[in-house]
Scaffold this active site. Structure first.
Site, PDB file in Angstrom:
ATOM      1  N   ASP A   1      45.163  49.237  38.567  1.00  0.00           N
ATOM      2  CA  ASP A   1      43.777  48.790  38.428  1.00  0.00           C
ATOM      3  C   ASP A   1      43.311  48.024  39.654  1.00  0.00           C
ATOM      4  OD1 ASP A   1      45.738  46.855  37.548  1.00  0.00           O
ATOM      5  OD2 ASP A   1      44.071  45.544  36.996  1.00  0.00           O
ATOM      6  N   GLU A   2      42.017  48.063  39.858  1.00  0.00           N
ATOM      7  CA  GLU A   2      41.320  47.202  40.822  1.00  0.00           C
ATOM      8  C   GLU A   2      42.059  47.056  42.151  1.00  0.00           C
ATOM      9  OE1 GLU A   2      39.034  44.031  38.029  1.00  0.00           O
ATOM     10  OE2 GLU A   2      41.179  43.674  38.208  1.00  0.00           O
TER      11      GLU A   2
HETATM   12  C1  TNX Z   1      40.260  42.852  34.613  1.00  0.00           C
HETATM   13  S1  TNX Z   1      41.524  44.877  32.946  1.00  0.00           S
HETATM   14  C2  TNX Z   1      41.589  43.058  34.954  1.00  0.00           C
HETATM   15  C3  TNX Z   1      42.544  41.936  34.793  1.00  0.00           C
HETATM   16  C4  TNX Z   1      41.855  40.661  34.403  1.00  0.00           C
HETATM   17  C5  TNX Z   1      40.844  40.955  33.322  1.00  0.00           C
HETATM   18  C6  TNX Z   1      40.186  39.717  32.796  1.00  0.00           C
HETATM   19  C7  TNX Z   1      42.259  45.176  34.199  1.00  0.00           C
HETATM   20  C8  TNX Z   1      42.966  46.416  34.203  1.00  0.00           C
HETATM   21  N1  TNX Z   1      42.133  44.297  35.196  1.00  0.00           N
HETATM   22  O1  TNX Z   1      43.281  41.760  35.981  1.00  0.00           O
HETATM   23  O2  TNX Z   1      42.826  39.772  33.945  1.00  0.00           O
HETATM   24  O3  TNX Z   1      39.864  41.805  33.839  1.00  0.00           O
HETATM   25  O4  TNX Z   1      39.422  40.011  31.662  1.00  0.00           O
END
Ligand code: TNX
Length: 481
Positions: free
Chosen positions: A295-296
């Site tokens: 993710d991200e």
């Molecule tokens: C997004 S959900 C993220 C997390 C954070 C979360 C906080 C996701 C795959 N990545 O790293 O903790 O939002 O709500």
């Protein structure tokens, strides 16, 4: 109360029938699990006996005899009358869920931890129960804040009470690396020293991790370990300088939000590191899944990101496991056996489905346990909106992403991110009462259930949580009794 079964000094638990045609085990694990729940609170001997053993008392019988194929791995039948109780299932998972049902229909004091007088009455019931989805999970982020094995096991036992069968452990992130890796001890000697806010850290030794995994397995729960890559890796980058593109190690992050950390994805020594880590995780993980995050990864070049996750998925597969990843991994060719966890991007979910991948639903605005219930919730965040119990209950995993064939949706998972969550009490207050809402969406058909029915049934559980010493949020929409 008319009918039903009283647990007494003479009650025994009996296991009948052998290993079933599915290859799944008999009811002996479930019999021990039930005895383990009941002996400390009832003070009764509740001997687990072979069939036909002497003793004139009533019995709770676990048997594979008469289990029909439509019960599948997880279904069970439970019949309780004044003469005894009988559980019929095709294998250990079904027997285990019957134990949780028995736990739920006993008086609330069953959740306590010291001997209580009783009476211990099981009402007369006939139940046939089969889950809708094969993946019913929750997730705990032990990276942003670390939680010791005893706390993690309390959470696992709560998940078991509601028949969740997957426990996803988010083991690594920018603010901490929480699993011992023998080949790279710096990951924990450096990467586990702190947490969000700069407080103390912590990590699981391999032995502690193995114990948590087997604690879950005894309750029918598969642990899904996540090593989040190539973003969300500041703790690894802080531990091992050569994982950085410039060879310079940053400090372990203590800010809650880091959006640009990235392993140096195209380097061969990075690939070897990933292979080492995944080999060790596979070695101590009996379950069939390894989650590679994904993710991200905003600090990673998109094309290099795709090559990286494709390779990581291939390594997981080479160890005989199925890769799982957050929805962004669907931008790569990670293979049709990969399970994609939808959290934000419906296009990623559709793209995954069109290439034959299965999808676990964790839509942030419905399923994120770190979202506050409302403005008065003391911990949590709000970026995906408030998620009160009604919102948590009011969706259908199979219909969440319009245009997906329902058959690709294997279930749902409710993640608890812990940037703001620092104690077991916080964890429980964020999970309760929402966890049973997700559990019902995962277990029961969409037809035949309703918010009105649910909130009244849920109301009775508050006393159980209190008896078990658990915190919960008293959402005003629930008519707590
Ligand atoms: C997004 S959900 C993220 C997390 C954070 C979360 C906080 C996701 C795959 N990545 O790293 O903790 O939002 O709500």
């Amino acid at each position: 109360m008319a009918g039903g079964l009283e647990l007494t000094e003479d009650t025994t638990i009996t296991v009948r029938g052998g290993v079933h045609r599915t290859g799944a085990a008999d009811g002996s694990g479930a019999a021990e699990l039930l005895a383990g729940y009941l002996r400390p609170v009832t003070g009764l001997p509740l001997a687990v006996t072979p069939p036909g053993a002497a003793g004139g008392g009533s019995s709770i019988v676990f048997t594979t005899e008469g289990a029909d194929t439509r019960l599948g791995d997880e279904g069970y039948e439970l019949r309780i009358g004044s003469g005894g109780a009988e559980v019929v299932a095709g294998g250990s998972a079904g027997f285990g869920w019957a134990v949780q049902t028995i736990r739920q229909i006993l008086p609330a004091e069953v959740e306590g931890d010291r001997v209580t007088a009783g009476p211990w009455h099981l009402p007369a019931v006939t139940i046939r129960d089969v889950p809708r989805f094969p993946w019913r999970g929750t997730m705990l982020d032990v990276a942003r804040h670390f939680f010791a094995p005893a706390d993690v096991e309390r959470v696992i036992d709560l998940a078991a009470l509601y028949k969740l069968n997957r426990f996803h452990l988010h083991l690594t992130d920018d603010q901490g690396w929480r699993l011992e890796i023998r080949g790279h001890p710096e990951l924990t000697t450096i990467g586990a020293t702190t947490s969000v806010g700069g407080g103390p850290g912590g990590y699981f030794t391999r032995e502690q991790y193995a114990d948590v995994v087997s604690y879950a397995a005894r309750r029918g729960i598969v642990v899904v370990p996540e090593i989040d890559m190539p973003g969300h890796t500041e703790a690894a980058l802080a531990s091992i300088p050569w994982l950085n593109g410039d060879g310079q190690a940053p400090p372990v992050a203590t800010d809650p939000v880091v959006l640009t950390s990235s392993l140096a994805v195209d380097r061969e020594d990075t690939a070897r590191f990933v292979a080492d880590v995944l080999a060790e995780v596979a070695e101590i993980t009996p379950g069939p899944y390894i989650h590679i995050g994904g993710d991200e990864s905003l600090g990673t070049d998109p094309a290099a990101y795709r090559r990286f996750v494709e390779r990581a998925a291939a390594v997981v597969r080479a160890h005989g496991k199925r890769p799982v990843g957050w929805d962004e991994i669907a931008t790569a060719e990670v293979g049709p056996d990969t399970i994609v966890q939808h959290w934000i991007d419906v296009e990623n979910a559709r793209s995954a489905a069109s290439r034959g991948m299965q999808i676990v639903m964790s839509p942030a605005g419905r399923a994120y346990l770190d979202m506050k219930y409302d403005h008065s919730t003391p911990v949590g965040t709000t970026w995906a909106g408030y998620v009160d119990t009604r919102t948590a209950y009011g969706w259908d995993p199979a219909a969440q992403v319009p245009g997906l064939p329902p058959s690709v949706v294997v279930g749902l998972e409710a993640p608890l991110w812990t940037e703001t969550v620092t104690t077991l009490e916080h964890i429980e207050a964020m999970m309760l009462p929402r966890l049973p809402a997700y559990a019902e969406l995962g277990w029961s058909r969409a037809t035949g259930r309703s918010w009105e029915g649910f909130r009244h049934r849920l109301a009775h559980h508050g006393r159980r949580w209190s008896a078990g010493g658990r915190a919960f949020t008293s959402d005003p929409a629930i008519p707590w009794g």
